[in-house]
Design a protein around this motif. Structure first.
Motif, PDB file in Angstrom:
ATOM      1  N   LEU A  30       0.799  -1.015   0.164  1.00 45.84           N
ATOM      2  CA  LEU A  30      -0.072  -0.222  -0.177  1.00 45.84           C
ATOM      3  C   LEU A  30       0.749   1.448   0.316  1.00 45.84           C
ATOM      4  N   CYS A  32       3.227   2.221  -2.100  1.00 43.42           N
ATOM      5  CA  CYS A  32       3.806   2.127  -2.958  1.00 43.42           C
ATOM      6  C   CYS A  32       2.658   3.345  -4.028  1.00 43.42           C
ATOM      7  N   ILE A  33       1.237   3.541  -3.429  1.00 40.78           N
ATOM      8  CA  ILE A  33       0.247   4.133  -3.595  1.00 40.78           C
ATOM      9  C   ILE A  33       0.393   5.587  -3.639  1.00 40.78           C
ATOM     10  N   MET A 291     -19.831  -5.839   3.113  1.00 36.05           N
ATOM     11  CA  MET A 291     -19.255  -4.564   2.234  1.00 36.05           C
ATOM     12  C   MET A 291     -20.684  -4.348   0.971  1.00 36.05           C
ATOM     13  N   VAL A 292     -21.757  -5.065   0.436  1.00 34.99           N
ATOM     14  CA  VAL A 292     -22.492  -5.895  -0.963  1.00 34.99           C
ATOM     15  C   VAL A 292     -23.772  -4.562  -0.121  1.00 34.99           C
ATOM     16  N   GLN A 295     -22.170  -1.019   1.137  1.00 43.27           N
ATOM     17  CA  GLN A 295     -22.524  -0.053   0.369  1.00 43.27           C
ATOM     18  C   GLN A 295     -23.853   0.098  -0.412  1.00 43.27           C
ATOM     19  N   ILE A 296     -25.090  -0.588  -0.649  1.00 43.37           N
ATOM     20  CA  ILE A 296     -25.823  -0.863  -1.707  1.00 43.37           C
ATOM     21  C   ILE A 296     -26.962  -0.063  -0.322  1.00 43.37           C
ATOM     22  N   PHE A 306     -14.808   0.203   4.962  1.00 46.32           N
ATOM     23  CA  PHE A 306     -13.933  -0.615   4.066  1.00 46.32           C
ATOM     24  C   PHE A 306     -13.553  -0.873   2.634  1.00 46.32           C
ATOM     25  N   VAL A 307     -15.187  -0.509   2.447  1.00 48.87           N
ATOM     26  CA  VAL A 307     -15.255  -0.174   0.428  1.00 48.87           C
ATOM     27  C   VAL A 307     -15.137   1.651   0.571  1.00 48.87           C
ATOM     28  N   LEU A 310     -10.873   2.004   0.577  1.00 49.32           N
ATOM     29  CA  LEU A 310     -10.293   1.270  -0.249  1.00 49.32           C
ATOM     30  C   LEU A 310     -10.923   2.825  -1.512  1.00 49.32           C
ATOM     31  N   ASN A 311     -11.688   2.502  -1.921  1.00 51.26           N
ATOM     32  CA  ASN A 311     -12.219   4.110  -2.694  1.00 51.26           C
ATOM     33  C   ASN A 311     -11.370   5.270  -3.310  1.00 51.26           C
ATOM     34  N   ARG A 313      -8.284   5.283  -0.761  1.00 46.47           N
ATOM     35  CA  ARG A 313      -7.517   4.939  -0.623  1.00 46.47           C
ATOM     36  C   ARG A 313      -6.470   5.924   0.258  1.00 46.47           C
ATOM     37  N   ILE A 318      -7.953   1.712   5.917  1.00 45.95           N
ATOM     38  CA  ILE A 318      -7.675   0.388   5.009  1.00 45.95           C
ATOM     39  C   ILE A 318      -6.985  -1.082   5.918  1.00 45.95           C
ATOM     40  N   MET A 322      -8.542  -4.102   7.799  1.00 44.42           N
ATOM     41  CA  MET A 322      -7.902  -5.262   7.427  1.00 44.42           C
ATOM     42  C   MET A 322      -7.373  -6.206   8.189  1.00 44.42           C
TER      43      MET A 322
ATOM     44  N   THR B 531      -7.534  -4.556  -5.590  1.00 39.73           N
ATOM     45  CA  THR B 531      -6.812  -2.881  -4.690  1.00 39.73           C
ATOM     46  C   THR B 531      -5.719  -3.068  -5.420  1.00 39.73           C
ATOM     47  N   LEU B 532      -4.794  -3.776  -4.506  1.00 45.89           N
ATOM     48  CA  LEU B 532      -3.188  -2.969  -5.045  1.00 45.89           C
ATOM     49  C   LEU B 532      -2.928  -3.070  -6.392  1.00 45.89           C
ATOM     50  N   LEU B 536      -1.673  -0.814  -8.908  1.00 47.61           N
ATOM     51  CA  LEU B 536      -0.096  -0.331  -9.403  1.00 47.61           C
ATOM     52  C   LEU B 536      -0.085  -0.703  -9.973  1.00 47.61           C
ATOM     53  N   LEU B 620     -19.055  -2.769  -6.090  1.00 50.94           N
ATOM     54  CA  LEU B 620     -18.111  -2.512  -4.810  1.00 50.94           C
ATOM     55  C   LEU B 620     -17.003  -1.145  -4.792  1.00 50.94           C
ATOM     56  N   LEU B 621     -16.398  -1.405  -5.796  1.00 55.62           N
ATOM     57  CA  LEU B 621     -15.517   0.145  -6.291  1.00 55.62           C
ATOM     58  C   LEU B 621     -15.399   0.635  -7.854  1.00 55.62           C
ATOM     59  N   THR B 624     -12.802   2.439  -9.185  1.00 61.70           N
ATOM     60  CA  THR B 624     -11.687   2.278  -9.227  1.00 61.70           C
ATOM     61  C   THR B 624     -11.468   0.828 -10.321  1.00 61.70           C
TER      62      THR B 624
END
Lengths: 353, 683
Positions: A30, A32-33, A291-292, A295-296, A306-307, A310-311, A313, A318, A322, B531-532, B536, B620-621, B624
């Motif tokens: 992560l 690296c992002i 998650m689904v 989210q919905i 979490f979602v 992730l969206n 970053r 995260i 995790m 995601t990763l 990347l 979900l994403l 992305t």
């Protein structure tokens, strides 16, 4: 007994080791992002200052002799302007950040959110979301376990009749259909009826209207329940019908036990051996959110967080999420393995052969 | 026992002679006979068993149809799914021509279309066309509490609602007088009989429990101040309390007389200011607001009078004086002071419900469209029509002779003419020469290349926001997803087989290390891996495949490994080994074939898994992960239309569910066929 204790300790240690390795790998990847904190300049400044405090970045000191040169050459990674002053931040090498991070999490400091809710403690964000997910999961477990087991037992006892085939078909359909399809249909159905909230309501709205507070749980609980009811029913039916056709049950009947006696005393107990671990793992799963669904339906639980993270970053969030998901997942596997031995003493844990 | 008569039953007292006993095959030697049946292989046997399971065969059939459609539909369907077509936006599914009462006939029910109250029909500027309405309009009047465009145009009556705002000052609510203020006017202090009446809709007013609303009529003067506008309020009536007074109307019959009572006005002859209805925020009210409903205003000042609140508020909403003059508004521009919230309350509006043919609207014939002389000429040049201009000056004159040629019958967008416009400017010599006629919308779209064929389109699954044929969109998405599924499944099986074979065959330390490795890899949540990788290296088909293959093989490896543990100690393997077979030969020739059934099954079951995962990720994403035009992306794109256009998500979900169910049934059938001993387990 000694073997068992040793085996359990070994497994637990290994769970911790695995979690550690997974989290470390994720952290390094992560990194690296590129993180772009959100919010105002002030919030971004306080985010970078927090990164400095955690030891991931260092800030360029204007009193350094090479300060001007570095700034001019652009030898910095991040910059933010607050209070009429430019702050320049330089990232530490990844491995150093990793070591610092390890130190921090051992002290329980997971850092602050970068974008999801700038400046807020990442761990606190997750903890705030946990009750929502837990409440939903607990309600759905207490509905789905009795219903699922009941349906499964009923189907197994009526094996090869139309009741059995109907239950089997329904179970097959619900197991195959993805959860978002199910949720969509629920939303369409309840939207057609009218008067049902099609989005999660805020706590304030729920507190003001008790009927609404009840109603807003109906769709998500149904969405969560259908899947696990069907999983339980399918598994129970398979196990029970296998036990029902075994020799010892025939012996029990020939010995003179009535059908209900033989089923309750012998068949059910034996068929529960693989089902009890399933129930236990369901209870561990309380801690994780779907998650689904979240989210919905817009539920502020940890799955939804979490979602979103992730969206966005949002690396710190995260990482906490995790850690929760991985630990729960690994412990669930472990406890299932261990519970086999508890439920059925014939299974020796860690036996060589 | 079928032919009971053929069986010989000895009769009573029957004697059996020695001749009745003969030796069978006395002189023949008996040999083994060759099998009459054909030899069967493991696969043939499995297929035979598979064919016996009815549900699996049906599932396989459905699967074949769906996969076939995924290949055929994107090729055969000519509809464009790359350039948006606004005309075709959100068309409902249409399978049949003719009126089927709303069932797949391309009509939808429109509930709240504002009607013209005068005629009871659709107003001229409605977004709906009366020629596309199927059946009758059912009108129903309703109250609207928001000043929407439709309300502005077609609403009438109602009340102006002024709500005292809560001005928060340093954390506490500071109630302030606030009000609705007339246009500026001049009061002649020496003139009698200047009056104003605010009519209050007392019947519909309700207040927040246990609070009191005070209200009165006032004269308001504006003074300039540092902060902005400040107002001085001169009450013209006493302060009424809603709890005790409950007036229907607040009247001031002589404004000048009331004003003269104020200090300092005795000397003045005239005053400039505003007449206002004022509400005082009750002092005991902290967080909720109360409202006064005013239904009409009467006054001796003509330009502040109104009796239709909707109309009046519509006037006020136009703040630009030029535009107001142009629209010819009679009453002046009311404003408010101290920020009360003004809104409309219970404006009456006539709505119509009807069934509406969306296809007729988008593609049908539309009368009353003007065609320029250039267009007419181009139709004539193409040989589609003949037309003789009459060229009688004036608009809407009788049209000339018009015929459609045989070719024009098919292609010409102009179907018939109703009128001709002709105008010649005598000074400049400019000529305007037009035809008003019926336009065939689909022929025009087809001639512009926007739709594929010169015929009324029929979208089986309807269209989405971009006007794309959802059937084609869905099945091209399915093709992408299936491709992803087949590829991922293939790659995963190869990797998993090798990994599992090595791990299972060699066992020991190698097995231990490989197992721990898969455990760690398998422990990382898939969504993180996804995601990763996407973050990347970017999002594409290849990236998706990579992410799916990175952890997807672990399951196959596990299955293969346990199969190897089962078979590697068998005697025949030992025999082969003693004969000098190499490891590779033992693995591939002797052990692996045993596991083929299990492996084929897991490969089949992996495909729906991949489709499911891809769809989940798309849900979900959405920001992305953009695997273009995949099944999941198509589905998640229409999730937002769930409430208004549910047919999109319904058709998509049905296809998804069918795919999942039939893949699962098919896979289970395969497993039972390949591995009869497992039959019934977790079913």
């Amino acid at each position: 007994m000694k073997d068992t204790v040793k085996y359990v300790i070994q497994r637990v240690l290994f769970v911790f080791l695995t979690t550690f390795v997974i989290l470390s790998l994720t952290y390094i990847l992560l990194q690296c992002i590129k993180v772009t904190p959100g919010g105002t300049d002030m919030q971004r400044w306080s985010y970078w200052e927090d990164q400095v405090r955690l030891g991931f970045y260092r800030v360029l000191d204007p009193s350094d002799p090479d300060y001007l040169e570095r700034v001019a050459k652009g030898l910095f990674d991040e910059t933010v302007r607050v209070n009429d002053r430019n702050y320049y931040y330089v990232a530490e090498p990844i491995m150093k950040r990793y070591v610092m991070w390890l130190g921090n999490i051992f002290r329980g400091d997971w850092g602050v959110s970068s974008k999801l809710s700038p400046g807020r403690d990442a761990f606190a964000i997750l903890m705030a979301g946990l009750p929502y997910s837990m409440r939903l999961n607990i309600i759905s477990i207490f509905i789905s376990i009795p219903l699922g087991l009941g349906l499964g037992i009923f189907a197994a006892l009526k094996k090869n009749t139309w009741i059995d085939s109907t239950i089997s078909v329904i179970v097959m359909v619900f197991i195959s259909v993805p959860s978002f399809v199910l949720i969509s249909f629920l939303l369409i159905a309840f939207g057609g009826v009218g008067g049902w909230p099609l989005q999660w309501q805020s706590d304030a709205a729920a507190a003001a209207d008790p009927a609404l507070a009840f109603k807003m749980y109906v769709i998500p609980v149904m969405a969560l329940c259908f899947g696990s009811i069907c999983a339980f029913a399918r598994y129970t039916r398979a196990e029970l019908s296998e036990v029902m056709s075994s020799e010892f049950l025939l012996l029990a009947r020939t010995k003179g036990l009535s059908r209900s006696q033989s089923v309750i005393r012998h068949a059910l107990r034996n068929s529960m051996v693989p089902i009890v671990p399933m129930i236990i793992s369901e209870f561990i799963g309380i801690l994780s959110g779907s998650m689904v669904l979240e989210q919905i339906y817009g539920i502020p639980g940890i799955g939804g967080i979490f979602v979103k993270a992730l969206n966005d970053r949002d690396v710190p969030v995260i990482m906490v999420d995790m850690a929760i998901y991985t630990t729960i997942g690994l412990f669930a596997t472990l406890i299932i393995d261990l519970s086999y031995g508890v439920v059925d003493p014939r299974i020796r844990m860690g036996a060589r052969k | 026992m079928e032919n009971e008569e053929d069986i010989y039953l000895p009769q009573e007292n029957e004697t059996i002679s020695a001749e009745d006993f003969t030796f069978v095959q006395k002189d023949e030697t008996i040999h083994d006979k060759k099998f009459q049946t054909k030899p069967t292989t493991f696969f043939k046997d499995a297929m035979k068993r598979f064919a016996k399971s009815r549900s699996s065969v049906v599932a396989a059939g459905i699967l074949a149809v769906l996969i076939g459609m995924a290949i055929v539909v994107p090729l055969a369907d000519q509809n464009d799914i790359e350039t948006p077509l606004a005309e075709a936006r959100y068309l409902p599914p249409k399978w049949f021509d003719g009126d089927l009462g709303g069932f797949l006939d391309g009509t939808r029910v429109i509930n709240n279309a504002p009607l013209d109250p005068a005629t009871g029909g659709l107003p001229a500027d409605s977004e709906y066309r009366s020629d596309a309405i199927v059946g009758n309009i059912t009108p129903h009047s309703a109250y609207a509490d928001a000043l929407t465009d439709a309300v502005k145009k077609y609403g009438k009556g109602g009340d102006v609602k002024i709500t005292n705002s809560n001005v928060e000052v340093e954390g506490a609510f500071a109630p302030k007088d606030a009000g609705l203020m007339s246009p500026e006017l001049t009061i002649d202090l020496n003139k009698e009989g200047q009056s104003i009446s605010f009519y209050i809709d007392a019947e519909n007013m309700s207040l927040v429990a246990d609070t009191d609303l005070t209200y009165f009529a006032a004269f308001v003067m504006k003074t300039a101040s540092d902060v902005g506008d400040a107002y001085i309020v001169y009450p013209l009536t006493p302060e009424y309390h809603w709890s005790t007074d409950k007036l229907d109307v607040i009247t001031v019959s002589d404004i000048a007389a009331e004003l003269k009572k104020e200090d300092g006005f005795a000397e003045e002859t005239s005053l400039k200011g505003y007449l206002a209805a004022v509400i005082g925020a009750p002092s005991d009210l902290r967080s909720a607001a109360n409202s006064l409903l005013i239904s009409k205003v009467e006054s001796s000042f003509a330009d502040i009078v109104w009796d239709d609140a909707t109309k009046a508020m519509t006037n006020w909403s136009v703040t630009d004086q030029g535009a107001r003059d142009k629209a010819g508004y009679e009453t002046g521009y009311y404003t408010s002071f101290n920020q009360p919230l003004t809104s409309i309350y219970h404006s009456q509006i006539l709505y119509g419900s009807f069934r509406y043919d969306a296809y007729q609207h988008a593609f049908g014939d539309k009368p009353g469209v003007t065609f320029s002389s250039n267009e007419i000429q181009s139709f004539i040049d193409k040989g589609w029509i003949t037309y003789e201009w009459r060229l009688v000056p004036g608009d809407g004159m009788e049209a000339g002779a018009f015929t459609l040629t045989a070719e024009g019958e098919k292609y010409c967008p102009l179907r018939s003419v109703q009128a001709e416009n002709y105008y010649k400017n005598s000074r400049t010599g400019a000529v305007r020469q037009e035809v008003v006629g019926t336009l065939s919308l689909y022929r025009r779209l087809a001639s512009n290349g926007q739709i594929a064929k010169y015929e009324m389109p029929k979208y089986v699954f309807g269209t989405d926001y971009n006007g794309y044929d959802f059937l084609k969109l869905l099945f091209s998405g399915l093709l992408v997803s299936l491709g992803l599924g087949f590829l991922a499944s293939g790659i995963n099986i190869v990797i998993g087989l090798i990994w599992g074979a090595v791990s299972g065959y060699f066992g020991g330390t190698a097995d231990f290390i490989m197992e721990r490795f898969t455990e760690i890899l398998g422990g990382v949540p898939f969504i993180i891996v996804m995601t990763l990788i996407v973050l990347l290296i970017g999002s594409s088909f290849g990236t998706f495949l990579l992410a799916l293959c990175l952890t997807g093989w672990i399951g196959v490896a596990g299955v293969t490994r346990s199969q190897f543990y089962r078979y590697k100690r068998r005697e025949y393997v030992l025999a082969s080994r003693t004969l000098g077979a190499s490891d590779a030969r033992l693995i591939f020739k002797h052990i692996l074939p045993n596991a083929v059934g299990t492996i084929v099954t897991s490969a089949v079951l992996m495909i729906p898994d991949v489709i499911f995962t891809e769809a989940n990720i798309a849900y979900l994403l959405p920001g992305t992960m953009v695997l273009e035009n995949s099944f999941g992306v198509t589905l998640s794109n229409v999730q937002k239309d769930l409430a208004q256009y549910p047919y999109l998500i319904v058709s998509g979900s049905i296809v998804m569910a069918l795919i999942m169910i039939s893949f699962n049934l098919f896979g289970n059938g395969l497993r039972d066929a390949f591995n009869p001993s497992l039959k019934g387990v977790d079913e």
